[in-house]
Design a protein around this motif. Sequence first.
Motif, PDB file in Angstrom:
ATOM      1  N   GLU A 273       9.794  16.173 -10.233  1.00  0.00           N
ATOM      2  CA  GLU A 273       8.650  15.809  -9.772  1.00  0.00           C
ATOM      3  C   GLU A 273       8.052  16.481  -8.358  1.00  0.00           C
ATOM      4  N   TRP A 275       6.876  19.136  -7.538  1.00  0.00           N
ATOM      5  CA  TRP A 275       5.674  19.939  -7.454  1.00  0.00           C
ATOM      6  C   TRP A 275       4.326  19.342  -7.799  1.00  0.00           C
ATOM      7  N   TYR A 276       4.466  17.994  -8.315  1.00  0.00           N
ATOM      8  CA  TYR A 276       3.254  17.104  -8.756  1.00  0.00           C
ATOM      9  C   TYR A 276       2.306  17.084  -7.805  1.00  0.00           C
ATOM     10  N   PRO A 279      -1.180  19.808  -9.029  1.00  0.00           N
ATOM     11  CA  PRO A 279      -2.353  19.294  -9.433  1.00  0.00           C
ATOM     12  C   PRO A 279      -3.057  18.351  -9.078  1.00  0.00           C
ATOM     13  N   VAL A 312      -4.211  24.164 -14.247  1.00  0.00           N
ATOM     14  CA  VAL A 312      -2.886  23.033 -13.974  1.00  0.00           C
ATOM     15  C   VAL A 312      -1.817  23.278 -15.084  1.00  0.00           C
ATOM     16  N   SER A 313      -2.279  23.686 -16.329  1.00  0.00           N
ATOM     17  CA  SER A 313      -1.272  24.078 -17.371  1.00  0.00           C
ATOM     18  C   SER A 313      -0.564  25.482 -17.261  1.00  0.00           C
ATOM     19  N   ALA A 316       1.960  24.517 -14.554  1.00  0.00           N
ATOM     20  CA  ALA A 316       3.062  23.820 -15.171  1.00  0.00           C
ATOM     21  C   ALA A 316       4.155  24.847 -15.692  1.00  0.00           C
ATOM     22  N   GLY A 353       6.231  17.476 -16.605  1.00  0.00           N
ATOM     23  CA  GLY A 353       5.112  17.989 -15.755  1.00  0.00           C
ATOM     24  C   GLY A 353       3.869  18.674 -16.458  1.00  0.00           C
ATOM     25  N   SER A 357       0.245  17.001 -15.599  1.00  0.00           N
ATOM     26  CA  SER A 357      -0.712  17.798 -15.047  1.00  0.00           C
ATOM     27  C   SER A 357      -2.097  17.569 -15.651  1.00  0.00           C
ATOM     28  N   VAL A 360      -3.530  14.121 -15.233  1.00  0.00           N
ATOM     29  CA  VAL A 360      -4.316  14.071 -14.038  1.00  0.00           C
ATOM     30  C   VAL A 360      -5.567  14.744 -13.941  1.00  0.00           C
ATOM     31  N   ALA A 361      -5.739  15.889 -14.450  1.00  0.00           N
ATOM     32  CA  ALA A 361      -6.730  16.625 -14.693  1.00  0.00           C
ATOM     33  C   ALA A 361      -8.028  15.715 -15.715  1.00  0.00           C
ATOM     34  N   GLN A 431      -8.011  20.410 -23.929  1.00  0.00           N
ATOM     35  CA  GLN A 431      -6.378  20.348 -23.378  1.00  0.00           C
ATOM     36  C   GLN A 431      -5.636  21.404 -24.154  1.00  0.00           C
TER      37      GLN A 431
END
Length: 443
Positions: A273, A275-276, A279, A312-313, A316, A353, A357, A360-361, A431
């Motif tokens: 986590e 790098w969370y 995003p 964000v993908s 990840a 992750g 991500s 969150v987006a 997505q």
Amino acid sequence: MLNKLSAVRQKLTPNLRKIIGNTAWLFTEKIVQMLLGLLVGLWLARYLGPERFGRFNYAIAIVGLFVPFAKLGLDNIVIRNLARDISHKNETLGTAFILKFIASIVTFFVTFGVVFFSTSSGSPNYQETLWLVSIVATGAIVQSFDIIDYWFQSQVQSKYSVWARNAAYVLINAVKIVLIQMKAPLVAFATAIVVEYILSAIGMLIAYRLTGNLIKAWHVSFRYAKSLLKDSWPLILSGIVIMIYMRIDQVMLGQMVGDESVGIYSAAVKISELWYFVPGAIVNSVFPIIVQSKEISEAVYYKRLQQLFTMVSALAYVVAIPVTFLSTQIVTLLYGNNYVEAGAILNIHIWAGLFVSLGVARETWITTEGLMKFSAATAAAGAVVNIVLNYFFIPYYGGLGAAIATVISQLVSAYAVGAFYPPTRKIFLHQTKAILLLGLFGM
């Protein structure tokens, strides 16, 4: 060279400049916290050892289950309302602050009561666990002042919050180093967490005043409070169930296996986590602009959302792929051989992750569209899946089973359920394009 830089600057719109600047500040904050937190966190984990480190994280996980109620799901709603219309700023901030303050006090007593009645008084660590939970839960009350941060975020001025939080973070981590050298007990480190929140709140109060704003101008509106709670109650439920499937694994590991298992699992999770914030920082910066883009046109609105999902993908994948191949080496290098079992757990958990991500987006779209009930439903689905899978996997696979349960539950909650609800199928397709990285090829 200077002429080229000048030409690039001229092409940037004022809004884009603000977004880039705001994102840079958020990244600066998180990078400082990541590097310093990693250094001190590793030192602390080595000092405490897997068992005590597990007990410490078990207490934090227990409190984390109830923190969403203290926040009342107001974060994005307050930011959204302020971004749309600042004429009622003082009413919005004052009402939201009082709501959060009352909710955080209730949260403290509920958390204490749950631990008091659910933990056996005959347990050798009963008193210490109770103290740890009580101290950490106090931090939720102090975090009511995060309302000030919502104002700065809505105005794309996060640098003021960054200064306040970073100053507190650096100071408290210096204190933690001293505590380690003094061989301090666990409760001292729990107390340090609360002191950090206090210092951060003081810093934001000062920044708010220096930018020409007055706390005393805030006022409470019961009518507006009802309106906020009407919008936020699905997000409260969503936040609670999100924390359930984010932290229930550690709680169930502690109950079903023991503190040492929690310590090893927590070591893997902290790396996974780490790098969370990326995003989160990106989404926080672009959220006001996405809200405003809907007023321009649907085409612009969904184009920006697709760009956000793809970005964000891609990040990840950049993180998850190398970690998958180097997980054991990373764990032993950072934590030492006592935590070597965390390598296999990290190998699985790192893939959560990708869906975190995307989730969150997706919240930017959910909030903008007013589909908070869907947010609560998806989080509930993820929580149920996580609890059920943990119940069956943990007894046989321990921390590895908890990691598998986490990845599957994140996939279900942040992505898969969107395919089954007609109003969300469009965003599900966006997505999917992001997961396949089709957006990178203009598809």
